[in-house]
Motif scaffolding. Sequence first.
Motif, short mmCIF file in Angstrom:
data_model
loop_
_atom_site.label_atom_id
_atom_site.label_comp_id
_atom_site.label_asym_id
_atom_site.label_seq_id
_atom_site.Cartn_x
_atom_site.Cartn_y
_atom_site.Cartn_z
N HIS A 13 49.51 155.47 79.88
CA HIS A 13 48.85 154.93 81.08
C HIS A 13 49.12 153.43 81.17
CE1 HIS A 13 45.80 154.82 84.26
NE2 HIS A 13 45.35 153.71 83.69
N GLN A 29 37.65 149.56 78.38
CA GLN A 29 36.68 150.65 78.57
C GLN A 29 37.33 151.83 79.30
OE1 GLN A 29 33.56 150.36 77.23
NE2 GLN A 29 33.43 152.54 77.65
N GLN A 30 38.13 151.54 80.31
CA GLN A 30 38.84 152.58 81.06
C GLN A 30 39.85 153.30 80.17
OE1 GLN A 30 41.53 150.84 83.88
NE2 GLN A 30 41.89 152.75 84.98
N LEU A 31 40.57 152.53 79.35
CA LEU A 31 41.57 153.13 78.45
C LEU A 31 40.88 153.98 77.38
CD1 LEU A 31 43.83 149.99 78.08
CD2 LEU A 31 44.36 152.06 79.38
N ARG A 48 34.68 152.38 73.14
CA ARG A 48 35.53 151.19 73.23
C ARG A 48 35.92 150.68 71.84
NH1 ARG A 48 35.13 145.74 73.14
NH2 ARG A 48 36.32 144.58 74.69
N ALA A 102 38.11 155.56 77.71
CA ALA A 102 37.67 156.79 78.37
C ALA A 102 38.83 157.78 78.49
CB ALA A 102 37.09 156.48 79.75
N LEU A 103 40.03 157.29 78.77
CA LEU A 103 41.20 158.17 78.83
C LEU A 103 41.47 158.84 77.48
CD1 LEU A 103 43.77 156.09 80.90
CD2 LEU A 103 42.81 158.30 81.52
N ALA A 157 46.54 157.17 76.49
CA ALA A 157 46.12 155.84 76.93
C ALA A 157 47.30 154.87 76.95
CB ALA A 157 45.02 155.31 76.01
N LEU A 161 43.89 146.29 83.88
CA LEU A 161 43.41 147.41 83.06
C LEU A 161 42.31 146.89 82.15
CD1 LEU A 161 46.85 148.94 82.00
CD2 LEU A 161 45.26 149.86 83.68
N ASP A 162 41.29 147.70 81.95
CA ASP A 162 40.27 147.26 81.00
C ASP A 162 40.15 148.28 79.87
OD1 ASP A 162 38.32 149.22 81.70
OD2 ASP A 162 36.81 147.73 82.17
N ARG A 170 51.16 151.55 84.17
CA ARG A 170 50.37 150.69 85.05
C ARG A 170 50.18 149.28 84.47
NH1 ARG A 170 46.70 155.48 86.76
NH2 ARG A 170 48.08 156.31 88.36
N GLU A 200 48.94 146.39 86.68
CA GLU A 200 47.61 146.48 87.28
C GLU A 200 46.56 145.93 86.31
OE1 GLU A 200 46.90 150.58 88.25
OE2 GLU A 200 48.83 150.78 89.28
#
Length: 135
Positions: free
Chosen positions: A18, A30-32, A40, A34-35, A15, A27-28, A22, A25
């Motif tokens: 990532h 929740q997305q991190l 959360r 998930a990685l 994460a 980034l949220d 990025r 960009e």
Amino acid sequence: MGRENESVNLSLLRARNHMDRRYAEPLDVQQLAALAYMTRAHFIREFKRVFGETPYRYLQRRRVERAMFLLRHGEASVTDVCMAVGFSSLGTFSRTFSEIVGGSPSAYREWAARERLVAPTSFAMRWSRPTDAAR
């Protein structure tokens, strides 16, 4: 270090890498999370435990570090630098930059122009790395 700890650390590194790639960009968390294969809340707790700061603060500091480089070595306006590193508000950028670096982006650019460090890049990077007094 146990296998479970190693697995958590590798997920967190995925994460963080990532975020490093990025940073400009949107980034949220929740997305991190998930990685990293975590919820959360668990991701935020574990990230802070391992890296010493929250994911949001890490991302802000990463963006400010990049902004410092652009301000030292570029001619772009502070607004253009703000947008290039992923901030959507000049006010938020200036406030965050000042909290982390200790001065405004414009003042930092003026200081960097006066203090052109004549040292190997690795030393100059270390000396000019922001220290976050808020941590």
